[in-house]
Enzyme design. Structure first.
Site: not given
Ligand code: GLU
Length: 433
Positions: A201-202
């Site tokens: 994820s980010k």
């Protein structure tokens, strides 16, 4: 029968590295099998689908070199078709209406199973599956319904997609059954994980392909890296050309467990590709990067830029990294690293040595690495210090950095005037007197 696969992105965001990997596996399979790789845009979510996302997705696929066969299909252009198929199920009593929506009846207590090429036998009980919306009250088909209609209309033989869709597959199989159409072979590929083994994820850093492009990764390196996320050609080979990947690609070698996105490995790989890239390939990319930063001027000699690229390409990870390391060459700003200044310049005796070095360089006839090196070594001898006592501070004075390519080559490309003025500037303003 010839193999047909598809990549079916929804243009509701930029191309995620996970989706790019899915696209690549489909593409490699199609090219290996001399089959077809189709592109289908799942754009039925009218509020979240955006033309700029579509453009970015297509641009990223092209950048990676994943060319598709035939025309792009857009689900938004096939709406009447989905409604017609749903109406047929209504007529046959396999679906019912709820207001404007058309709902598919799921009989509880049935077992739906399929043979996944990665996971083997997969089973679901229909008790876990509720009745399925086929067409929503706004007339839009749901993902599971449109996906089945399209995959069967376009005679897709293998559906290769992320593990996150595995629970959709039994729902889709029930729809195939109701439509009396043959399902494709399913291949669910493992999720991509961050180095902490949680879903990428980010939080782990950049996740969209365009960010990697922006940072200056080469498409060949990106393809090579993505191909090894969950697949391997066997043995410990890691650097494979596109031709080799196509030749070696085999769905049977896709792993069952999550694939780790290791940035260190990507950086290593990109460095390998940069090192081996030809100047013809690199120069336009470097020019583009420099222009973005406003570092490109018409005064730059192409031959000189080529020299800088030759000098640095084997020691940079990305084109962004190239700029970080060469800022002092392309701009008048010296990106001083405070630690390097502390360690190499703020030391007794350094000012004097830098000044003497500058004086000797001033009277040099030729300005090339060998002459600069000879001057440096002879001064060191005269001063009875190691050459390193000149080399280290001079590197920081001229480039701002503690590490870099051979100093003599760096000074050669830096130019005489600039080198001398930076040595003196450091001696006068940064070193203790
Ligand atoms: N639009 C879906 C997605 O991007 C496609 C899934 C599939 O390949 O069936 O996840």
């Amino acid at each position: 029968m010839s193999m047909r696969v598809r990549f079916a992105p929804s243009p509701t965001g930029t191309l995620h590295v996970g989706s790019a990997r899915t696209a690549l596996f489909n593409w490699l399979f199609a090219r290996h099998e001399k089959g077809q790789f189709l592109l289908r845009i799942e754009d039925t979510d009218q509020t979240r689908s955006k033309p700029e996302f579509l453009k970015e997705i297509l641009g990223s696929l092209q950048w990676l070199g994943l060319n598709w066969d035939g025309e792009i299909e857009y689900q938004s252009r096939r709406l009447p078709h989905y409604t017609a198929v749903a109406d047929k199920l209504l007529t046959e009593g396999l679906a019912y209406k709820d207001g404007q929506a058309i709902i598919f009846k799921v009989t509880p207590g049935q077992v739906v199973s399929f043979e996944d090429l990665v996971h083997g036998q997969v089973q679901f009980n229909t008790l876990e599956i509720k009745d399925q919306v086929l067409v929503k009250s706004d007339g839009m088909p749901t993902y599971n319904f449109a996906c089945v209609v399209d995959d069967s209309d376009f005679q897709i033989t293998h559906v290769i997609r992320g593990d996150d869709h595995i629970s959709n597959t039994p729902k889709q199989l029930l729809i195939y059954q109701a439509l009396k159409r043959n399902p494709p072979i399913f291949v669910h590929i493992p999720l991509i994980l961050g180095t902490d083994r949680s879903r990428l994820s980010k939080r782990h850093g950049a996740t969209s392909l365009q960010e990697y492009r922006q940072m200056g990764y080469l498409p060949e390196a990106m393809v090579n890296f993505l191909a090894l996320l969950g697949w391997s050609p066997g043995g410990d080979r890691e650097l494979l050309t596109l031709e080799e990947l196509i030749h070696e690609f085999d769905l049977k070698r896709i792993g069952k467990t999550g694939a780790m996105f290791d940035l260190t490995k990507l950086n290593w790989m990109n460095n390998q590709y940069l090192k081996n890239a030809s100047l013809e390939e690199l120069l336009p990319l470097v020019e583009e990067k420099l222009s973005e930063k406003d570092w490109w001027t018409d005064k730059l000699e192409p031959a000189w830029v080529a020299e800088v690229v030759e000098l640095y390409k084997s020691r940079v990870d990305t084109l962004e990294d190239f700029c970080r390391q060469t800022q002092g060459l392309f701009t008048d700003e010296i990106p001083f690293d405070p630690e390097a200044v502390e360690l190499r310049l703020k030391q007794p005796g350094v000012a004097g040595r830098l000044k003497i070095f500058a004086e000797h360089l001033q009277i040099l006839q030729a300005w090339d690495a060998a002459s600069i090196e000879a001057a440096c070594r002879s001064i060191a001898e005269q001063l009875k210090v190691k050459a390193a006592e000149l080399i280290h501070p001079a590197r920081v004075a001229v480039t701002g950095r503690a590490v870099g390519p051979s100093l003599f080559h760096v000074l050669a490309v830096s130019g005489k005037e600039r080198t001398i003025s930076r040595l003196l500037h450091a001696a006068e303003t940064l070193c203790p007197s």
